[in-house]
Design an enzyme around this catalytic site. Sequence first.
Site, PDB file in Angstrom:
ATOM      1  N   ASP A 257       3.751  -8.659   1.229  1.00  0.00           N
ATOM      2  CA  ASP A 257       4.334  -9.398   2.351  1.00  0.00           C
ATOM      3  C   ASP A 257       3.498 -10.594   2.779  1.00  0.00           C
ATOM      4  O   ASP A 257       4.033 -11.681   3.048  1.00  0.00           O
ATOM      5  CB  ASP A 257       4.605  -8.458   3.531  1.00  0.00           C
TER       6      ASP A 257
ATOM      7  N   HIS B  44       0.788  -1.239   0.000  1.00  0.00           N
ATOM      8  CA  HIS B  44       0.000   0.000   0.000  1.00  0.00           C
ATOM      9  C   HIS B  44       0.818   1.286   0.000  1.00  0.00           C
ATOM     10  O   HIS B  44       0.247   2.366  -0.174  1.00  0.00           O
ATOM     11  CB  HIS B  44      -0.965   0.071   1.196  1.00  0.00           C
TER      12      HIS B  44
END
Length: 485
Positions: free
Chosen positions: A236, A80
Site C-alpha cells: 500500500d 504483512h
Amino acid sequence: MFIGIDLGTSSVKCVLVDENERVIATASEALVVSRPAPTHSEQNPASWWTATVTALDHLAHDAPAAMAAVRGIGLSGHMHGATLLDAQDRVLRPCILWNDGRAATECAEMEAMWPALRSVTGNIAMPGFTAPKLLWIRKQEPAIFAATAKVLLPKAYLRLLLTGEYVEDMSDAAGTLWLDVGKRDWSDAALAATGLAREHMPRLVEGSQPAGRLRQELAQRWGMTSAPVFAGGAGDNAAGAISLGAVRPGDAFVSLGTSGVLWATTAGFAPNPAEAVHAFCHCIPETWHQMGVILSAASCLSWLSTTLGASEADLLAGMGDKVARPSNLLFLPYLSGERTPHNDPQIRGAFIGLSHETDRAALVQSVMEGVAFALSDCLTALRAAGTRISAADVIGGGARSALWLSILANVLDLPLSQITGAEVSGAFGAARLGRLAATGEDPLTVCRPPQRAATVEPDPALRDGYAIAYARYRKAYPNLKAIAL
C-alpha cells in the site's frame, strides 16, 4: 484505460483511469476487522473477494465503455498479512493482519535461530511481519501449519482469484521477513527459520512488470474487449509513492491512514533496524525506500469519534484550520502497540493531563497532536539512519483535515503538501503500475508528481511551543511502559 485496485484494511477502493490519467470512475466497498483476542487482528479473505467483485461491478455499471477498453490492472494491498492456503487453494484460517501483535515471542525466537536476519532483511523482527506469524501458527495451530501449501499476502490472494497465478511484487514481499531485500529474492535461510521453503512462496516480479492476465470469465463479466494484463503491483505505501511520483532518492511523503507512515525513497538498500526503521524494496526496479511506521494514525480519531458518539465531521466542526498553541493535554496514540521507534506490540495509549476544563475540542486537538508526535519519532529515526527530508506530501484519509496538516507541519517543522485525489492514492498508484505493465513505459516518465492542492508551512511562532510539547511526549513512553498493565 487502466484499473487500480487497492485492498485496504477498512475498504477496497477501485479506480478507472484513462491514458491522460483522468479518473473516469471510482468505487469503494467497506471491510470489517475482527479482534478475537487481545492484540489479535484478523480478516476473512472471502470478504476481500466479495468487496472487490462488487466494486468492479460498480465500475462496469457506471463506465461500461471505458471498462471495455481496459488494458492493464494494478493491485495494491495492506502489507504483512498471512493468508494460508491448502493444496486446493482453500483458505485455512482468517488472515492475520499487519497490526496483529500476538507473535512477539516468535520474533525473539526467529532472531535467535537466524542471527543474520536484520542484515539480510533490513528490518528488526516485529509481530506485524508475516514470518513470525507462521512461527506462531506452527506452535499454536500445528494442523493448519501442516496443511499450508502456500502463504500469500492479501493482494496476492486477490491476484490468485483474479488471474489464477501465485505472484508477488518486491515491495510487498520485503515486508515478510523472508526476502533478501538487497538481492530482491527470497532468502532460503529466512524461510528455513520458519519451517518453510520456496515452494510455499509465490514467484517474484517487479511491481511494474506483467504478472498474469484477468480470467476470461471475469473479463466477460465486466464487459472487457480482451483480458487485461496485471502488474506485479505494490504494497500500500509503495503504491502511494507511485501515485505521488516518489520514485527518486529524497522524495518523501506522510500517510495518514489507519496506520501512519513517513516514507523516504532511497537509491540503495539502507537498513537501520536498531531504530525500528523499515528498509524495503520499492515496487520499481533498482529502487528502495525507508519507512517509519506507527500503528495507529487516523484510526485514533475514528476511535475518539466512536467513543464520544459523534461523527468525525462533528468533532472537527468549529475547530478551524489552525491551532493557537499546543494543547496542555497529551495523547499517546498506542492503541494497537507501536513500531517505530519502540517495536512494542504490548504498549497501549493514554491521555495525560485531563482536568475539569478538558472539553471535546481539547481531546480532538491532543489526539491529532499525539499522532503528529509519533510521526516526529519516525522522522528522528530516519534522520539517525542518514536520511534527510526537506518537504513531504501527505496522503490518506487524515490528509483531508487542514487542521491536522497544520499541526503536523508544525510538529515535524516541514512544509507539507495536500494532494488532489489523496483518498484514492493507493488505487491510483496501482493503476499507474497497471499502465506500466501494459505499455512498457519508463516508470520515471509515467510516475510524475500530482497536483498539489495546498502547501502548509510551519508557523515560526509555534516552533518553540511544539518543541517543548514533543519533549514532554518523548518522556512519556518510558514512564507509561513502566506502569503498563
